[in-house]
Design a protein around this motif. Structure first.
Motif, PDB file in Angstrom:
ATOM      1  N   ILE A  62       0.845  -1.188   0.000  1.00  0.00           N
ATOM      2  CA  ILE A  62       0.000   0.000   0.000  1.00  0.00           C
ATOM      3  C   ILE A  62       0.885   1.245   0.000  1.00  0.00           C
ATOM      4  O   ILE A  62       1.899   1.312   0.703  1.00  0.00           O
ATOM      5  CB  ILE A  62      -0.953  -0.008   1.214  1.00  0.00           C
ATOM      6  N   ILE A  63       0.531   2.221  -0.791  1.00  0.00           N
ATOM      7  CA  ILE A  63       1.343   3.422  -0.890  1.00  0.00           C
ATOM      8  C   ILE A  63       1.369   4.147   0.457  1.00  0.00           C
ATOM      9  O   ILE A  63       0.324   4.430   1.049  1.00  0.00           O
ATOM     10  CB  ILE A  63       0.837   4.335  -2.033  1.00  0.00           C
ATOM     11  N   SER A  64       2.557   4.369   0.989  1.00  0.00           N
ATOM     12  CA  SER A  64       2.834   5.148   2.208  1.00  0.00           C
ATOM     13  C   SER A  64       2.384   4.487   3.503  1.00  0.00           C
ATOM     14  O   SER A  64       3.117   4.484   4.502  1.00  0.00           O
ATOM     15  CB  SER A  64       2.198   6.547   2.132  1.00  0.00           C
ATOM     16  N   HIS A  65       1.190   3.935   3.553  1.00  0.00           N
ATOM     17  CA  HIS A  65       0.581   3.557   4.826  1.00  0.00           C
ATOM     18  C   HIS A  65       1.256   2.368   5.504  1.00  0.00           C
ATOM     19  O   HIS A  65       0.977   2.099   6.680  1.00  0.00           O
ATOM     20  CB  HIS A  65      -0.907   3.277   4.631  1.00  0.00           C
ATOM     21  N   SER A  66       2.143   1.648   4.802  1.00  0.00           N
ATOM     22  CA  SER A  66       2.861   0.558   5.472  1.00  0.00           C
ATOM     23  C   SER A  66       3.788   1.096   6.556  1.00  0.00           C
ATOM     24  O   SER A  66       4.241   0.341   7.427  1.00  0.00           O
ATOM     25  CB  SER A  66       3.670  -0.251   4.453  1.00  0.00           C
ATOM     26  N   LEU A  67       4.077   2.406   6.523  1.00  0.00           N
ATOM     27  CA  LEU A  67       4.949   3.010   7.534  1.00  0.00           C
ATOM     28  C   LEU A  67       4.235   3.215   8.868  1.00  0.00           C
ATOM     29  O   LEU A  67       4.884   3.277   9.919  1.00  0.00           O
ATOM     30  CB  LEU A  67       5.472   4.355   7.027  1.00  0.00           C
ATOM     31  N   ALA A  68       2.926   3.350   8.844  1.00  0.00           N
ATOM     32  CA  ALA A  68       2.172   3.559  10.082  1.00  0.00           C
ATOM     33  C   ALA A  68       2.124   2.250  10.865  1.00  0.00           C
ATOM     34  O   ALA A  68       1.649   1.230  10.361  1.00  0.00           O
ATOM     35  CB  ALA A  68       0.764   4.048   9.771  1.00  0.00           C
ATOM     36  N   GLY A  69       2.638   2.271  12.071  1.00  0.00           N
ATOM     37  CA  GLY A  69       2.683   1.064  12.887  1.00  0.00           C
ATOM     38  C   GLY A  69       3.843   0.147  12.571  1.00  0.00           C
ATOM     39  O   GLY A  69       3.913  -0.970  13.098  1.00  0.00           O
ATOM     40  N   ALA A  70       4.762   0.584  11.702  1.00  0.00           N
ATOM     41  CA  ALA A  70       5.892  -0.254  11.313  1.00  0.00           C
ATOM     42  C   ALA A  70       7.000  -0.208  12.365  1.00  0.00           C
ATOM     43  O   ALA A  70       7.123   0.751  13.131  1.00  0.00           O
ATOM     44  CB  ALA A  70       6.438   0.204   9.960  1.00  0.00           C
ATOM     45  N   ASP A  72      10.900   0.093  13.787  1.00  0.00           N
ATOM     46  CA  ASP A  72      11.968   1.045  13.485  1.00  0.00           C
ATOM     47  C   ASP A  72      12.846   0.536  12.347  1.00  0.00           C
ATOM     48  O   ASP A  72      13.286   1.312  11.486  1.00  0.00           O
ATOM     49  CB  ASP A  72      12.824   1.294  14.727  1.00  0.00           C
ATOM     50  N   GLU A  73      13.100  -0.769  12.335  1.00  0.00           N
ATOM     51  CA  GLU A  73      13.941  -1.333  11.279  1.00  0.00           C
ATOM     52  C   GLU A  73      13.284  -1.154   9.908  1.00  0.00           C
ATOM     53  O   GLU A  73      13.947  -0.788   8.930  1.00  0.00           O
ATOM     54  CB  GLU A  73      14.195  -2.821  11.539  1.00  0.00           C
ATOM     55  N   TYR A  74      11.971  -1.416   9.837  1.00  0.00           N
ATOM     56  CA  TYR A  74      11.260  -1.254   8.565  1.00  0.00           C
ATOM     57  C   TYR A  74      11.337   0.196   8.096  1.00  0.00           C
ATOM     58  O   TYR A  74      11.625   0.474   6.923  1.00  0.00           O
ATOM     59  CB  TYR A  74       9.803  -1.680   8.729  1.00  0.00           C
ATOM     60  N   GLU A  76      13.522   2.562   8.878  1.00  0.00           N
ATOM     61  CA  GLU A  76      14.878   2.946   8.490  1.00  0.00           C
ATOM     62  C   GLU A  76      15.238   2.375   7.119  1.00  0.00           C
ATOM     63  O   GLU A  76      15.827   3.066   6.276  1.00  0.00           O
ATOM     64  CB  GLU A  76      15.881   2.467   9.540  1.00  0.00           C
ATOM     65  N   ARG A  77      14.905   1.127   6.891  1.00  0.00           N
ATOM     66  CA  ARG A  77      15.210   0.520   5.586  1.00  0.00           C
ATOM     67  C   ARG A  77      14.401   1.184   4.483  1.00  0.00           C
ATOM     68  O   ARG A  77      14.902   1.391   3.371  1.00  0.00           O
ATOM     69  CB  ARG A  77      14.928  -0.980   5.627  1.00  0.00           C
ATOM     70  N   PHE A  78      13.140   1.502   4.755  1.00  0.00           N
ATOM     71  CA  PHE A  78      12.281   2.169   3.769  1.00  0.00           C
ATOM     72  C   PHE A  78      12.946   3.450   3.283  1.00  0.00           C
ATOM     73  O   PHE A  78      13.091   3.681   2.073  1.00  0.00           O
ATOM     74  CB  PHE A  78      10.925   2.466   4.416  1.00  0.00           C
ATOM     75  N   TYR A  79      13.356   4.282   4.225  1.00  0.00           N
ATOM     76  CA  TYR A  79      13.878   5.597   3.850  1.00  0.00           C
ATOM     77  C   TYR A  79      15.318   5.538   3.328  1.00  0.00           C
ATOM     78  O   TYR A  79      15.721   6.387   2.529  1.00  0.00           O
ATOM     79  CB  TYR A  79      13.765   6.558   5.033  1.00  0.00           C
ATOM     80  N   LYS A  80      16.073   4.533   3.724  1.00  0.00           N
ATOM     81  CA  LYS A  80      17.463   4.444   3.269  1.00  0.00           C
ATOM     82  C   LYS A  80      17.597   3.667   1.967  1.00  0.00           C
ATOM     83  O   LYS A  80      18.312   4.093   1.041  1.00  0.00           O
ATOM     84  CB  LYS A  80      18.325   3.796   4.352  1.00  0.00           C
ATOM     85  N   GLU A  81      16.907   2.527   1.863  1.00  0.00           N
ATOM     86  CA  GLU A  81      17.172   1.610   0.757  1.00  0.00           C
ATOM     87  C   GLU A  81      16.339   1.881  -0.494  1.00  0.00           C
ATOM     88  O   GLU A  81      16.836   1.731  -1.619  1.00  0.00           O
ATOM     89  CB  GLU A  81      16.947   0.163   1.218  1.00  0.00           C
ATOM     90  N   LEU A  82      15.074   2.241  -0.333  1.00  0.00           N
ATOM     91  CA  LEU A  82      14.211   2.353  -1.511  1.00  0.00           C
ATOM     92  C   LEU A  82      14.687   3.416  -2.504  1.00  0.00           C
ATOM     93  O   LEU A  82      14.632   3.179  -3.722  1.00  0.00           O
ATOM     94  CB  LEU A  82      12.764   2.604  -1.084  1.00  0.00           C
ATOM     95  N   PRO A  83      15.161   4.584  -2.069  1.00  0.00           N
ATOM     96  CA  PRO A  83      15.661   5.540  -3.066  1.00  0.00           C
ATOM     97  C   PRO A  83      16.868   5.022  -3.847  1.00  0.00           C
ATOM     98  O   PRO A  83      17.096   5.436  -4.993  1.00  0.00           O
ATOM     99  CB  PRO A  83      16.034   6.766  -2.228  1.00  0.00           C
TER     100      PRO A  83
END
Length: 545
Positions: A62-70, A72-74, A76-83
């Motif tokens: 789901i766009i964006s909303h996987s971050l809510a309730g995720a 800390d590891e998820y 951090e990886r989201f913001y570091k690795e996906l770009p």
């Protein structure tokens, strides 16, 4: 530089120059708003393309909303690795814009920034953006240029919520609670204001702006820098995943997914059929709204095959029938059973759209049908026909005459029409057909029906509705209900059920009591069985009191 874009940038420069000594745009007391003439322009467009796309399309979640309730590891990886891996090498904005034009879209709204905070343009406000990926090019600029070239007006979706800002400032990632709103976080509000200013000054004329969150401190920036832009969400009604049961006043826009997801979902997606999409479009236009239909691009920038197939089929219908969609307003009733109406702004043209819920028996070429329109009266200048065909020949059937005829009778306008145009190799056309009438009048002023409330208390739901108009001997009033499982139209697969009706020859208020199953959710509408036609009120959900 094209003269139009040069003139636009010059006007923006002068506007910014004049504001150097002025209060901030968002703090000015001047009451800015959507221009009335631009709202009318917006209502004329009828059909817009919503494009959801962001860095997390790579995950297919789901766009964006996987971050809510995720964890800390998820996060951090989201913001570091996906770009680091986002490289839409198959992105072809020109092809997408051509497809949008062919499919009949008049404007486009692109997710420049969704809640995750990833900027899809060349911004100076954050490194979490498309220009800091292997792709390293401005997606928004490319899309806007391509769509303008095809005559499709570009628009901006912008989320004032920013999960990255919340994360960086030690706040819980979530939405719609006071402590995370921009109004409660001056730093977030300042970021939003900078980003909206960039989008309104660097990308040429913007037709529409959709604020998915707090808009009150951002709208003035749009209206000052782009006075012809229409702010949709944040200024007008924008029902999501649902079409209201009755017309809404003024301009409004229903935004709807093609399947169940806004962003790209690689598996387990359930797409609406073309018939379903056309039902939604027709009912939205009959009720006076625009449809903003969504697609979600794949991580490589291409459009999923299932979505392209539906857009091309939609385009074939629009190529024939767009007169019933563009520049129209509601008729005196939205529909008479399975015939839905739109009317041209000058009232010279009426479109009766035959849209049966049951498509098991499509209207075949060479077959004639008869209809009675209760709310329509012919004049000496009336003409009738089916959009797209000439009423002269049926190919390979010289003995058939497809000429459309009509006769005014006391119970309504009787029309006789034949499908003559061949649009597929077979004679079948499983989609709605549009009967075009000119120079007709309203046969009478129909009653107005409202669903006032559905209030739940002590295990019962008290329903209230009313109707207004001339007395109607023999009329009956009642309520319908159906089970729903969510907000999406696919959640409304259960048909309407009828509660007992009561005599209602006189206009006024009526009520009923419903005993729900506590495990189910319901919505309700009032219904008036008038001697000439059946009329419905708004669709409402139960509220607890």
């Amino acid at each position: 530089m094209p003269p139009r874009l040069f003139a636009f940038r010059a006007s923006v420069f002068l506007a910014l120059l004049a504001l150097v000594s002025s209060p901030p745009l968002w703090a000015q007391a001047e009451p800015l708003t959507n221009k009335p003439e631009r709202l009318e322009w917006f209502r004329d467009q009828g059909l817009g393309l919503f494009i959801h796309w962001s860095v997390d399309s790579q995950l297919g979640v789901i766009i964006s909303h996987s971050l809510a309730g995720a964890s800390d590891e998820y996060v951090e990886r989201f913001y570091k690795e996906l770009p680091q891996t986002f490289n839409p090498s198959h992105f072809d904005p020109d092809a997408l814009a051509r497809l949008a034009r062919t499919a009949g879209f008049r404007y486009m709204v692109f997710t420049t920034k969704h809640h995750n905070g990833f900027a899809m343009w060349n911004t100076t406000t954050t490194p979490f953006s498309i220009t800091h990926t292997p792709y390293a090019r401005d997606l928004t600029s490319q899309l806007f240029t391509a769509f303008r070239a095809q005559g499709v007006a570009p628009g901006v979706y912008f989320s004032p919520d920013d999960f990255l800002w919340l994360h960086n400032h030690g706040k819980e990632i979530q939405r719609l609670v006071p402590e995370v709103q921009p109004s409660a976080n001056p730093g977030l509000l300042a970021l939003d204001q900078q980003q909206v200013t960039e989008l309104m000054t660097h990308y040429g004329p913007v037709s529409a702006v959709f604020f998915d969150g707090e808009a009150k401190d951002l709208r003035n920036i749009v209206w000052k820098l782009q006075p012809d832009a229409v702010v949709t969400r944040g200024a007008i009604e924008t029902p999501e995943q649902n079409v209201p049961g009755a017309p809404l006043p003024g301009a409004w826009e229903a935004n709807m997914t093609m399947g169940t997801a806004w962003g790209y979902q690689p598996s387990d997606e359930h797409y609406k059929s073309v018939q379903d999409l056309l039902h939604i479009l027709i009912q939205t236009r009959a009720r006076g709204g625009n449809l903003l239909l969504n697609v979600g691009l794949k991580p490589d920038g291409s459009l999923p095959t299932e979505q392209e197939e539906r857009l091309r089929t939609l385009g074939s219908w629009m190529f024939v029938n767009s007169d019933a969609i563009y520049g129209t307003r509601p008729w005196v009733v939205t529909n008479e059973e399975n015939i839905w109406f739109t009317r041209s702004r000058d009232h010279n043209d009426l479109y009766a759209i035959f849209d049966p819920e049951d498509t098991a028996e499509p209207w075949k070429r060479g077959d004639a049908r008869d209809f009675v329109l209760k709310t329509v009266r012919a004049t000496p200048s009336t003409t009738i026909g089916i959009l797209g065909q000439n009423d002269h020949i049926v190919e390979y059937r010289p003995n058939l005459s497809p000429r459309s005829t009509f006769e005014q009778k006391p119970d309504g306008l009787h029309i006789h029409v034949m499908r003559a145009q061949r649009l597929r190799d077979s004679d079948e056309w499983p989609y709605p057909s549009v009967i075009h009438l000119t120079n007709v009048e309203e046969a009478f002023t129909p009653p107005v029906v409202h669903t006032l409330s559905a209030r739940q208390s002590s295990g019962e739901i008290e329903l209230q509705g009313d109707w207004a108009g001339a007395e109607a001997p023999g009329a009956r009033f009642g309520f319908d209900y159906r089970i729903i499982t969510g907000e999406d139209t696919r959640s409304r697969l259960h048909g309407w059920q009828h509660l007992p009706q009561q005599p209602a020859s006189h206009p006024g208020s009526y009520s009923a009591t419903f005993h729900p199953d506590p495990q189910e959710q319901y919505e309700f509408r009032s219904v008036l069985l008038h001697p000439l036609l059946t009329l419905y009120g708004e669709t409402v959900s139960a509220s607890i009191h």
